[in-house]
Design a protein around this motif. Structure first.
Motif, PDB file in Angstrom:
ATOM      1  N   SER A 143       0.810  -1.123  -0.064  1.00 13.88           N
ATOM      2  CA  SER A 143       0.132  -0.072  -0.099  1.00 13.88           C
ATOM      3  C   SER A 143       0.986   1.333  -0.042  1.00 13.88           C
ATOM      4  N   GLN A 144       2.070   1.334   0.678  1.00 16.26           N
ATOM      5  CA  GLN A 144       2.760   2.379   0.846  1.00 16.26           C
ATOM      6  C   GLN A 144       3.593   2.624  -0.375  1.00 16.26           C
ATOM      7  N   ASN A 145       3.593   1.489  -1.237  1.00 17.18           N
ATOM      8  CA  ASN A 145       4.214   1.604  -2.698  1.00 17.18           C
ATOM      9  C   ASN A 145       3.185   1.868  -3.502  1.00 17.18           C
TER      10      ASN A 145
ATOM     11  N   THR B 191      -4.289   3.376   4.879  1.00 16.67           N
ATOM     12  CA  THR B 191      -2.739   3.622   4.896  1.00 16.67           C
ATOM     13  C   THR B 191      -2.465   5.273   5.039  1.00 16.67           C
ATOM     14  N   ASP B 192      -1.384   5.682   5.633  1.00 14.71           N
ATOM     15  CA  ASP B 192      -0.994   7.212   5.555  1.00 14.71           C
ATOM     16  C   ASP B 192      -0.091   7.492   4.523  1.00 14.71           C
ATOM     17  N   ALA B 193      -0.810   8.159   3.689  1.00 19.03           N
ATOM     18  CA  ALA B 193       0.183   8.687   2.308  1.00 19.03           C
ATOM     19  C   ALA B 193       1.167   9.689   2.850  1.00 19.03           C
ATOM     20  N   SER B 194       0.971  10.343   4.066  1.00 14.03           N
ATOM     21  CA  SER B 194       2.235  11.083   4.749  1.00 14.03           C
ATOM     22  C   SER B 194       3.545  10.422   4.701  1.00 14.03           C
ATOM     23  N   THR B 195       3.346   8.954   4.851  1.00 19.15           N
ATOM     24  CA  THR B 195       4.529   8.290   5.176  1.00 19.15           C
ATOM     25  C   THR B 195       4.885   7.701   3.784  1.00 19.15           C
ATOM     26  N   PHE B 196       4.512   7.832   2.566  1.00 16.77           N
ATOM     27  CA  PHE B 196       4.835   7.226   1.402  1.00 16.77           C
ATOM     28  C   PHE B 196       6.510   7.515   1.043  1.00 16.77           C
ATOM     29  N   SER B 197       6.879   8.745   1.627  1.00 13.16           N
ATOM     30  CA  SER B 197       8.324   9.279   1.190  1.00 13.16           C
ATOM     31  C   SER B 197       9.308   8.308   2.016  1.00 13.16           C
ATOM     32  N   ASP B 198       8.814   7.647   2.906  1.00 15.14           N
ATOM     33  CA  ASP B 198       9.880   6.655   3.285  1.00 15.14           C
ATOM     34  C   ASP B 198      10.527   5.767   2.448  1.00 15.14           C
ATOM     35  N   TYR B 199       9.758   5.452   1.348  1.00 17.57           N
ATOM     36  CA  TYR B 199      10.273   4.551   0.553  1.00 17.57           C
ATOM     37  C   TYR B 199      11.121   5.159  -0.600  1.00 17.57           C
ATOM     38  N   ASP B 200      11.227   6.514  -0.464  1.00 14.49           N
ATOM     39  CA  ASP B 200      11.887   7.240  -1.710  1.00 14.49           C
ATOM     40  C   ASP B 200      13.223   7.260  -1.332  1.00 14.49           C
ATOM     41  N   SER B 201      13.840   6.971  -0.018  1.00 14.45           N
ATOM     42  CA  SER B 201      15.174   7.358   0.307  1.00 14.45           C
ATOM     43  C   SER B 201      15.843   5.792   0.199  1.00 14.45           C
ATOM     44  N   ALA B 202      16.994   5.704  -0.618  1.00 12.08           N
ATOM     45  CA  ALA B 202      17.731   4.332  -0.506  1.00 12.08           C
ATOM     46  C   ALA B 202      18.453   4.075   0.746  1.00 12.08           C
ATOM     47  N   ASP B 203      18.710   5.063   1.312  1.00 10.66           N
ATOM     48  CA  ASP B 203      19.462   5.262   2.801  1.00 10.66           C
ATOM     49  C   ASP B 203      18.802   4.764   4.015  1.00 10.66           C
ATOM     50  N   LEU B 204      17.477   4.880   3.738  1.00  7.39           N
ATOM     51  CA  LEU B 204      16.532   4.576   4.897  1.00  7.39           C
ATOM     52  C   LEU B 204      16.391   3.044   5.100  1.00  7.39           C
ATOM     53  N   ASP B 205      16.220   2.593   6.386  1.00  7.18           N
ATOM     54  CA  ASP B 205      15.870   1.053   6.610  1.00  7.18           C
ATOM     55  C   ASP B 205      14.339   1.338   6.611  1.00  7.18           C
ATOM     56  N   VAL B 206      13.639   1.110   5.497  1.00  8.17           N
ATOM     57  CA  VAL B 206      12.248   1.444   5.532  1.00  8.17           C
ATOM     58  C   VAL B 206      11.365   0.620   6.551  1.00  8.17           C
TER      59      VAL B 206
END
Length: 265
Positions: free
Chosen positions: A144-146, A171-186
Motif C-alpha cells: 500500500s505504501q508503494n 494507510t497514511d499517504a504522508s509516510t509514502f516518502s519513507d520508500y523514496d530514500s535508498a539510505d533508509l531502513d524502511v
C-alpha cells in the motif's frame, strides 16, 4: 571425400541381411544423439503448440500472500468453482486463478523462497495480472505504501463505503516518502510507527485501500490466516488479513464481484 549420401549408402549396405535387433543396436549406437535431440525438439514444439491452443484468457486473478490456503483441503477448488460460476464466464475460454504460493517476510521458509516470491509478485503486478490482493498487515502495508493498492473511494460508492465502516483499512499517504530514500531502513522505520489502520484519525493523510477480513468473511471463516494471533503485531496493533484491489487491475468489475463473494454477499 565421400559425400553424406555415399556414406549413408555405405553404412546401409553393412546392415543388409542383418537381423532387426542388430539394425536397431547399430542405429542406436551411431544415431542416438541425433535421435535424442530430435525427440527433445519435437517434445518442445508439441508442448508449445498445446499451450498455445489450450491457453485461456484470465477472468480473475486472486493472490493470497502468506496464507495457509493450500493446506486447507478443497478450499481453493471451491472458491474457484464458485467464482467461475458467479462471474458467468465460459470456463472453456476463461479461467479464474487463485494463487496462494506467494510467501514473504517471516512466513517464507528461506531467503531464496522469499526472493522468488517477491520476483513472481512483482511480475504479476507489473503485468497488471492481479485483481485481488490479500495479505497480512505488514506485507499489505508495504504494498500500500508503494501505491500498489487502489483507493477504495475510486472503487466503491459512498453508500458501499458506509456499509464497510469499521472494516476499512487505511494507510497514511504522508509516510509514502519513507520508500523514496535508498539510505533508509524502511522496514524498521515503518514498524516503529504506532498506527491503528482502522482509525483514519491516527494518520495525517489517511487513504482507504483495504478491507479487513474479519471472522464473518469467507477468508476469516476458512481459517487460512488463523496462524495470526494477538502476539503478531505491527505498528502497535495485531496483524490481520487485509484485502485490496491493485490500482492497475484490468478487470475491476470482476474484482468487485469477487469482493462481494468474499464478504458473503
Amino acid at each position: 571425400m565421400a559425400t553424406i549420401w555415399e556414406e549413408t549408402k555405405k553404412q546401409g549396405a553393412k546392415m543388409k541381411g542383418r537381423s532387426i535387433r542388430e539394425k536397431i543396436e547399430y542405429f542406436w549406437e551411431y544415431y542416438k544423439i541425433h535421435t535424442l535431440v530430435a525427440a527433445v525438439i519435437i517434445t518442445l514444439a508439441v508442448s508449445l503448440v498445446h499451450a498455445w491452443v489450450t491457453a485461456k484468457d484470465s477472468a480473475l486473478c486472486v493472490v493470497l500472500i502468506n496464507s495457509m490456503a493450500e493446506t486447507v483441503d478443497g478450499t481453493m477448488e471451491k472458491w474457484n468453482s464458485d467464482l467461475t460460476e458467479r462471474l458467468g464466464f465460459d470456463p472453456k475460454k476463461y479461467e479464474v486463478t487463485i494463487d496462494a504460493t506467494v510467501m514473504l517476510g517471516a512466513a517464507s521458509a528461506t531467503a531464496n523462497q522469499e526472493y522468488a516470491s517477491a520476483q513472481k509478485l512483482a511480475a504479476l503486478i507489473g503485468s497488471a495480472s492481479v485483481d485481488v490482493l490479500i495479505a497480512d498487515t505488514p506485507i499489505f502495508e508495504q504494498y500500500s505504501q508503494n501505491e500498489v493498492t487502489g483507493d477504495l473511494r475510486d472503487l466503491f460508492s459512498q453508500d458501499e463505503l458506509a456499509s464497510l465502516k469499521g472494516r476499512i483499512y487505511y494507510t497514511d499517504a504522508s509516510t509514502f516518502s519513507d520508500y523514496d530514500s535508498a539510505d533508509l531502513d524502511v522496514t524498521e522505520k515503518q514498524a516503529a510507527y504506532v498506527i491503528d489502520h482502522r482509525d483514519p484519525a491516527s494518520m495525517k493523510d489517511p487513504v482507504p485501500v483495504g478491507i479487513y477480513m474479519d471472522e464473518d468473511t469467507l477468508i476469516g471463516q476458512s481459517g487460512v490466516y488463523a496462524y495470526l494471533t494477538a502476539s503478531d503485531t505491527f505498528q502497535g496493533h495485531p496483524s490481520e488479513a487485509i484485502l485490496g484491489i491493485p490500482v492497475n487491475s484490468p478487470r475491476k468489475d470482476a474484482a468487485l464481484e469477487a469482493v462481494k463473494y468474499i464478504m458473503g454477499d
